[in-house]
Design a protein around this motif. Structure first.
Motif, PDB file in Angstrom:
ATOM      1  N   PHE A  48      -4.760   6.255  -0.362  1.00  0.00           N
ATOM      2  CA  PHE A  48      -3.951   5.048  -0.246  1.00  0.00           C
ATOM      3  C   PHE A  48      -4.438   4.030  -1.263  1.00  0.00           C
ATOM      4  O   PHE A  48      -5.642   3.797  -1.408  1.00  0.00           O
ATOM      5  N   VAL A  49      -3.481   3.474  -1.996  1.00  0.00           N
ATOM      6  CA  VAL A  49      -3.800   2.564  -3.092  1.00  0.00           C
ATOM      7  C   VAL A  49      -2.957   1.300  -2.993  1.00  0.00           C
ATOM      8  O   VAL A  49      -1.890   1.292  -2.376  1.00  0.00           O
ATOM      9  N   ASP A  50      -3.462   0.256  -3.622  1.00  0.00           N
ATOM     10  CA  ASP A  50      -2.703  -0.970  -3.789  1.00  0.00           C
ATOM     11  C   ASP A  50      -1.614  -0.682  -4.815  1.00  0.00           C
ATOM     12  O   ASP A  50      -1.899  -0.197  -5.921  1.00  0.00           O
ATOM     13  N   ARG A  51      -0.361  -0.959  -4.462  1.00  0.00           N
ATOM     14  CA  ARG A  51       0.767  -0.640  -5.346  1.00  0.00           C
ATOM     15  C   ARG A  51       0.631  -1.313  -6.714  1.00  0.00           C
ATOM     16  O   ARG A  51       0.925  -0.717  -7.745  1.00  0.00           O
ATOM     17  N   ALA A  52       0.164  -2.558  -6.735  1.00  0.00           N
ATOM     18  CA  ALA A  52       0.098  -3.315  -7.988  1.00  0.00           C
ATOM     19  C   ALA A  52      -1.012  -2.820  -8.913  1.00  0.00           C
ATOM     20  O   ALA A  52      -0.820  -2.726 -10.125  1.00  0.00           O
ATOM     21  N   SER A  53      -2.169  -2.490  -8.349  1.00  0.00           N
ATOM     22  CA  SER A  53      -3.314  -2.138  -9.189  1.00  0.00           C
ATOM     23  C   SER A  53      -3.584  -0.635  -9.286  1.00  0.00           C
ATOM     24  O   SER A  53      -4.352  -0.205 -10.145  1.00  0.00           O
ATOM     25  N   ASN A  80     -11.930   6.419   4.638  1.00  0.00           N
ATOM     26  CA  ASN A  80     -11.630   4.995   4.501  1.00  0.00           C
ATOM     27  C   ASN A  80     -10.311   4.770   3.773  1.00  0.00           C
ATOM     28  O   ASN A  80      -9.463   4.012   4.221  1.00  0.00           O
ATOM     29  N   SER A  81     -10.138   5.443   2.637  1.00  0.00           N
ATOM     30  CA  SER A  81      -8.910   5.276   1.852  1.00  0.00           C
ATOM     31  C   SER A  81      -8.132   6.577   1.692  1.00  0.00           C
ATOM     32  O   SER A  81      -7.055   6.583   1.106  1.00  0.00           O
ATOM     33  N   SER A  82      -8.666   7.676   2.226  1.00  0.00           N
ATOM     34  CA  SER A  82      -7.999   8.967   2.048  1.00  0.00           C
ATOM     35  C   SER A  82      -7.828   9.679   3.385  1.00  0.00           C
ATOM     36  O   SER A  82      -8.530   9.404   4.357  1.00  0.00           O
ATOM     37  N   VAL A  83      -6.880  10.609   3.365  1.00  0.00           N
ATOM     38  CA  VAL A  83      -6.642  11.453   4.534  1.00  0.00           C
ATOM     39  C   VAL A  83      -6.364  12.870   4.039  1.00  0.00           C
ATOM     40  O   VAL A  83      -5.650  13.066   3.058  1.00  0.00           O
ATOM     41  N   VAL A 126       0.845  -1.188   0.000  1.00  0.00           N
ATOM     42  CA  VAL A 126       0.000   0.000   0.000  1.00  0.00           C
ATOM     43  C   VAL A 126       0.883   1.241   0.000  1.00  0.00           C
ATOM     44  O   VAL A 126       1.842   1.333   0.768  1.00  0.00           O
ATOM     45  N   VAL A 127       0.546   2.187  -0.874  1.00  0.00           N
ATOM     46  CA  VAL A 127       1.269   3.453  -0.951  1.00  0.00           C
ATOM     47  C   VAL A 127       0.265   4.598  -0.985  1.00  0.00           C
ATOM     48  O   VAL A 127      -0.901   4.410  -1.338  1.00  0.00           O
ATOM     49  N   GLY A 128       0.728   5.795  -0.608  1.00  0.00           N
ATOM     50  CA  GLY A 128      -0.128   6.977  -0.636  1.00  0.00           C
ATOM     51  C   GLY A 128       0.184   7.841  -1.842  1.00  0.00           C
ATOM     52  O   GLY A 128       1.343   8.182  -2.078  1.00  0.00           O
ATOM     53  N   PHE A 129      -0.858   8.181  -2.595  1.00  0.00           N
ATOM     54  CA  PHE A 129      -0.716   9.087  -3.741  1.00  0.00           C
ATOM     55  C   PHE A 129      -1.302  10.443  -3.373  1.00  0.00           C
ATOM     56  O   PHE A 129      -2.405  10.520  -2.821  1.00  0.00           O
ATOM     57  N   VAL A 130      -0.594  11.504  -3.684  1.00  0.00           N
ATOM     58  CA  VAL A 130      -1.119  12.851  -3.497  1.00  0.00           C
ATOM     59  C   VAL A 130      -2.107  13.128  -4.623  1.00  0.00           C
ATOM     60  O   VAL A 130      -1.767  12.997  -5.800  1.00  0.00           O
ATOM     61  N   VAL A 131      -3.330  13.513  -4.245  1.00  0.00           N
ATOM     62  CA  VAL A 131      -4.352  13.807  -5.251  1.00  0.00           C
ATOM     63  C   VAL A 131      -4.765  15.270  -5.244  1.00  0.00           C
ATOM     64  O   VAL A 131      -5.454  15.726  -6.161  1.00  0.00           O
ATOM     65  N   SER A 132      -4.343  15.999  -4.206  1.00  0.00           N
ATOM     66  CA  SER A 132      -4.683  17.415  -4.117  1.00  0.00           C
ATOM     67  C   SER A 132      -3.714  18.094  -3.170  1.00  0.00           C
ATOM     68  O   SER A 132      -3.300  17.497  -2.172  1.00  0.00           O
ATOM     69  N   SER A 133      -3.352  19.334  -3.486  1.00  0.00           N
ATOM     70  CA  SER A 133      -2.512  20.113  -2.581  1.00  0.00           C
ATOM     71  C   SER A 133      -2.730  21.599  -2.858  1.00  0.00           C
ATOM     72  O   SER A 133      -3.096  21.988  -3.967  1.00  0.00           O
ATOM     73  N   ALA A 134      -2.511  22.401  -1.822  1.00  0.00           N
ATOM     74  CA  ALA A 134      -2.641  23.855  -1.937  1.00  0.00           C
ATOM     75  C   ALA A 134      -1.790  24.500  -0.859  1.00  0.00           C
ATOM     76  O   ALA A 134      -1.479  23.869   0.155  1.00  0.00           O
TER      77      ALA A 134
END
Length: 146
Positions: free
Chosen positions: A119-124, A92-95, A60-68
């Motif tokens: 947070f996403v599954d690294r493989a998918s 559930n999957s975001s912070v 599991v890894v965290g991807f940035v989807v928004s920033s300001a």
């Protein structure tokens, strides 16, 4: 929004950051885009050290989807700074993080930002529930104010 609205007491964790010579731009202060790397470094350092995030081999890894970021006062090399960190919303999957840049020992922020990890599954690359150890570490950053 002013820097007086972002006080040290509003944040749960502080990550020291050493500014670098090349962070300064031609105007003699840290360039605006560098603040995002400070935010990223502070969040990921916390997740690695307190939540067991394995950035190299974890499933599991965290991807940035928004920033300001809003800027209130300049920072320049060689100042010592700290990134204040709190969790504004834990899903559930975001912070959603609230972050602020403080000069060492100062109560008012020089800049304040927002940052969202999914947070996403690294493989998918598909969203997954935040793993228990990470969720526990993130829950410690929640504040009821502001």
């Amino acid at each position: 929004m002013s820097h007086a609205e972002h006080l040290r007491a509003d944040y749960a964790h502080f990550q020291p950051i050493t500014t670098r010579w090349h962070d300064n731009d031609i105007y003699g202060h840290v360039n605006n885009v560098v603040y995002y790397s400070y935010f990223d470094s502070a969040v990921n350092t916390y997740l690695i050290e307190h939540g067991g995030l394995d950035i190299h081999h974890g499933s599991v890894v965290g991807f940035v989807v928004s920033s300001a970021c809003d800027y209130f006062a300049p920072v320049a090399f060689p100042e010592r700074i700290e990134v204040g960190l709190r969790v504004a919303k834990l899903g559930n999957s975001s912070v959603h993080y609230a972050l602020a840049i403080f000069k060492h020992g100062q109560a008012q922020a020089c800049a304040a930002g927002q940052f969202v990890h999914v947070f996403v599954d690294r493989a998918s690359n598909r969203p997954v529930s935040i793993p228990p150890a990470l969720r526990e570490a993130l829950s410690r950053l929640q504040r009821t104010t502001p």
